[in-house]
Design a protein around this motif. Structure first.
Motif, PDB file in Angstrom:
ATOM      1  N   SER A 184      26.095  23.628  -7.091  1.00  0.00           N
ATOM      2  CA  SER A 184      27.142  24.183  -6.937  1.00  0.00           C
ATOM      3  C   SER A 184      27.762  24.129  -5.762  1.00  0.00           C
ATOM      4  CB  SER A 184      27.239  25.220  -8.089  1.00  0.00           C
ATOM      5  OG  SER A 184      28.599  26.069  -7.774  1.00  0.00           O
ATOM      6  N   LEU A 185      29.108  23.847  -5.471  1.00  0.00           N
ATOM      7  CA  LEU A 185      29.528  23.936  -4.116  1.00  0.00           C
ATOM      8  C   LEU A 185      30.084  25.212  -3.558  1.00  0.00           C
ATOM      9  CD1 LEU A 185      31.086  20.336  -3.346  1.00  0.00           C
ATOM     10  CD2 LEU A 185      28.866  21.238  -2.912  1.00  0.00           C
ATOM     11  N   PRO A 186      30.254  25.918  -2.449  1.00  0.00           N
ATOM     12  CA  PRO A 186      29.326  25.040  -1.336  1.00  0.00           C
ATOM     13  C   PRO A 186      27.914  25.404  -1.488  1.00  0.00           C
ATOM     14  CG  PRO A 186      29.999  27.471  -0.394  1.00  0.00           C
ATOM     15  CD  PRO A 186      30.624  27.034  -2.351  1.00  0.00           C
ATOM     16  N   THR A 187      26.860  24.541  -0.779  1.00  0.00           N
ATOM     17  CA  THR A 187      25.516  24.286  -0.788  1.00  0.00           C
ATOM     18  C   THR A 187      24.658  24.245   0.458  1.00  0.00           C
ATOM     19  OG1 THR A 187      23.581  23.498  -1.977  1.00  0.00           O
ATOM     20  CG2 THR A 187      25.403  21.975  -1.259  1.00  0.00           C
ATOM     21  N   HIS A 188      23.601  23.812   0.568  1.00  0.00           N
ATOM     22  CA  HIS A 188      22.911  23.921   1.807  1.00  0.00           C
ATOM     23  C   HIS A 188      23.463  22.872   2.944  1.00  0.00           C
ATOM     24  CE1 HIS A 188      19.625  24.190   4.703  1.00  0.00           C
ATOM     25  NE2 HIS A 188      19.347  25.168   4.139  1.00  0.00           N
ATOM     26  N   ASP A 189      23.750  23.006   4.079  1.00  0.00           N
ATOM     27  CA  ASP A 189      24.308  22.116   5.002  1.00  0.00           C
ATOM     28  C   ASP A 189      23.256  20.804   5.359  1.00  0.00           C
ATOM     29  OD1 ASP A 189      22.282  23.286   6.848  1.00  0.00           O
ATOM     30  OD2 ASP A 189      23.842  24.267   8.021  1.00  0.00           O
ATOM     31  N   LYS A 190      22.264  21.120   4.915  1.00  0.00           N
ATOM     32  CA  LYS A 190      21.436  19.845   5.188  1.00  0.00           C
ATOM     33  C   LYS A 190      21.429  18.745   3.902  1.00  0.00           C
ATOM     34  CE  LYS A 190      17.592  22.033   7.579  1.00  0.00           C
ATOM     35  NZ  LYS A 190      16.214  22.325   7.759  1.00  0.00           N
ATOM     36  N   PHE A 191      22.297  18.961   3.092  1.00  0.00           N
ATOM     37  CA  PHE A 191      22.504  18.193   2.099  1.00  0.00           C
ATOM     38  C   PHE A 191      23.841  17.266   2.121  1.00  0.00           C
ATOM     39  CE2 PHE A 191      20.609  21.562  -1.062  1.00  0.00           C
ATOM     40  CZ  PHE A 191      19.408  21.167  -0.655  1.00  0.00           C
ATOM     41  N   ASN A 192      23.911  16.033   1.793  1.00  0.00           N
ATOM     42  CA  ASN A 192      25.171  15.228   1.513  1.00  0.00           C
ATOM     43  C   ASN A 192      25.399  15.522   0.035  1.00  0.00           C
ATOM     44  OD1 ASN A 192      25.408  13.407   3.866  1.00  0.00           O
ATOM     45  ND2 ASN A 192      23.571  12.256   3.295  1.00  0.00           N
ATOM     46  N   THR A 193      26.936  15.448  -0.148  1.00  0.00           N
ATOM     47  CA  THR A 193      27.232  15.928  -1.569  1.00  0.00           C
ATOM     48  C   THR A 193      28.418  15.206  -1.830  1.00  0.00           C
ATOM     49  OG1 THR A 193      28.658  17.571  -0.424  1.00  0.00           O
ATOM     50  CG2 THR A 193      26.404  18.271  -1.438  1.00  0.00           C
ATOM     51  N   ILE A 194      28.376  15.041  -3.190  1.00  0.00           N
ATOM     52  CA  ILE A 194      29.475  14.003  -3.686  1.00  0.00           C
ATOM     53  C   ILE A 194      30.235  15.118  -4.957  1.00  0.00           C
ATOM     54  CG2 ILE A 194      30.210  12.058  -4.960  1.00  0.00           C
ATOM     55  CD1 ILE A 194      27.905  10.600  -3.964  1.00  0.00           C
ATOM     56  N   PRO A 195      31.102  15.634  -4.669  1.00  0.00           N
ATOM     57  CA  PRO A 195      31.916  16.483  -5.605  1.00  0.00           C
ATOM     58  C   PRO A 195      32.212  15.658  -6.856  1.00  0.00           C
ATOM     59  CG  PRO A 195      32.747  17.008  -3.406  1.00  0.00           C
ATOM     60  CD  PRO A 195      32.090  15.736  -3.314  1.00  0.00           C
ATOM     61  N   LEU A 196      32.127  16.456  -8.051  1.00  0.00           N
ATOM     62  CA  LEU A 196      32.302  15.540  -9.243  1.00  0.00           C
ATOM     63  C   LEU A 196      33.360  16.300  -9.952  1.00  0.00           C
ATOM     64  CD1 LEU A 196      28.753  15.278 -10.381  1.00  0.00           C
ATOM     65  CD2 LEU A 196      30.269  13.480  -9.329  1.00  0.00           C
ATOM     66  N   ILE A 197      33.301  17.397 -10.372  1.00  0.00           N
ATOM     67  CA  ILE A 197      34.439  18.123 -11.225  1.00  0.00           C
ATOM     68  C   ILE A 197      34.711  19.485 -10.815  1.00  0.00           C
ATOM     69  CG2 ILE A 197      34.349  16.544 -13.265  1.00  0.00           C
ATOM     70  CD1 ILE A 197      33.132  19.207 -14.600  1.00  0.00           C
ATOM     71  N   GLN A 198      35.655  20.192 -11.054  1.00  0.00           N
ATOM     72  CA  GLN A 198      35.695  21.773 -11.007  1.00  0.00           C
ATOM     73  C   GLN A 198      35.660  22.140 -12.146  1.00  0.00           C
ATOM     74  OE1 GLN A 198      39.429  22.233  -8.634  1.00  0.00           O
ATOM     75  NE2 GLN A 198      38.213  23.052  -6.852  1.00  0.00           N
ATOM     76  N   ASP A 199      34.816  22.912 -12.624  1.00  0.00           N
ATOM     77  CA  ASP A 199      34.455  23.759 -13.823  1.00  0.00           C
ATOM     78  C   ASP A 199      35.004  24.808 -13.793  1.00  0.00           C
ATOM     79  OD1 ASP A 199      33.283  23.862 -16.342  1.00  0.00           O
ATOM     80  OD2 ASP A 199      31.274  24.491 -15.734  1.00  0.00           O
ATOM     81  N   GLN A 200      35.789  25.301 -14.803  1.00  0.00           N
ATOM     82  CA  GLN A 200      36.602  26.443 -14.833  1.00  0.00           C
ATOM     83  C   GLN A 200      35.595  27.512 -15.312  1.00  0.00           C
ATOM     84  OE1 GLN A 200      40.016  26.889 -17.207  1.00  0.00           O
ATOM     85  NE2 GLN A 200      41.166  27.884 -15.702  1.00  0.00           N
TER      86      GLN A 200
END
Length: 299
Positions: free
Chosen positions: A147-163
């Motif tokens: 769940s974003l934001p997360t650790h800055d050592k990760f590469n992330t790909i956002p998928l969806i915004q879950d309400q």
């Protein structure tokens, strides 16, 4: 037609120069001209107007250019998929997932992935956000949901915004029909489900001093919902989690202003993705794009 022919037509349209396109594609100018002439002869009309300052698309060329680009894109995608299938013949992958993703997404994702890559061994590790993040950092997982934001050592790909949804007793009637305000919740007891406490929901709780009425903490969402059903307070749970509790004796409303958790795929920045990991990431992104066609935030 060969892929280079589609590339040539698209590149000439972009650059406005046959010789410039030939140079970029490592062709001789005469070979490029011959290839273009052949395409136009087969079509029965010119695709480009030849002028002293370069070339411009004819009306017919403008009409056909999107089709050339579409075919070129499909050719490239086909080549990439063939390469992926060859490289992901066998291997292992470990994935960290939280409960709502495991229940609602993973069955379809794994079924599709295994049909394409039957020799790949997939290990699923279920846990909350902190557990998945810690295991990624320790190298115990190849990838994980976060769940974003997360650790800055990760590469992330956002998928969806879950309400994020506010779950209240069945007889509760909000001041506004369509949502619940933080002011209303300040007079109610908070029942906290720890697996659902991402940074966004906790920020909302703390900013509005709802934690001052915290009465119970639970490790299972079902426990918090049960107490809500009995009229003992409210809880805040992502919409994807609530899918597993449809038909319960409660009411659920969005929070004022709209609050979301952003679900993402996370991998280590300093660790190069293997073909197996790349294949699984593609599988997940394709699944989310198809399932949430209008709500996906995949770049």
């Amino acid at each position: 037609m060969p892929t280079t022919t589609y590339q040539l037509v698209c590149e000439i349209a972009e650059s406005g120069s046959i010789s410039g396109a030939a140079e970029k594609l490592h062709l001789t100018p005469s070979a490029a001209s011959h290839s273009l002439n052949s395409v136009e002869q087969n079509a029965g009309f010119l695709l480009f107007n030849r002028e002293r300052g370069g070339v411009t698309l004819t009306r017919e060329g403008e009409h056909l250019l999107p089709y050339f680009r579409a075919i070129l894109g499909a050719e490239i995608a086909l080549e990439e998929e063939i390469m992926l299938l060859n490289s992901v013949e066998k291997g292992k992958i470990s994935i960290g997932v939280f409960n709502s993703v495991c229940e609602n997404w993973l069955p379809d994702i794994l079924r599709s992935f295994h049909s394409k890559y039957p020799k790949v061994e997939v290990q699923i590790v279920e846990g909350g956000y902190p557990t998945i993040e810690a295991m990624l950092l320790e190298g115990k997982l190849d990838m994980g949901f976060a769940s974003l934001p997360t650790h800055d050592k990760f590469n992330t790909i956002p998928l969806i915004q879950d309400q994020l949804m506010c779950v209240v007793p069945p007889d509760y009637v909000p001041e506004n029909k369509d949502y619940i305000t933080a002011k209303e919740l300040q007079g109610m007891d908070l029942l906290l489900s720890q697996p659902c406490c991402d940074r966004d929901s906790m920020k909302f709780i703390i900013d509005n001093k709802l934690n001052e009425r915290l009465r119970h903490k639970f490790t299972l969402e079902s426990s918090a919902i049960s107490l809500v059903e009995s009229g003992m307070g409210f809880t805040i749970i992502p919409e994807l989690v609530l899918i597993g509790y449809r038909g319960g004796n409660y009411r659920a409303f969005p929070l004022e202003g709209g609050r979301f958790r952003t679900i993402a795929i996370a991998t280590m920045k300093k660790k190069r993705n293997t073909p197996v990991v790349a294949g699984m990431i593609k599988e997940i992104c394709d699944y989310v794009s198809n399932k949430y066609e209008n709500n996906s935030i995949i770049g």
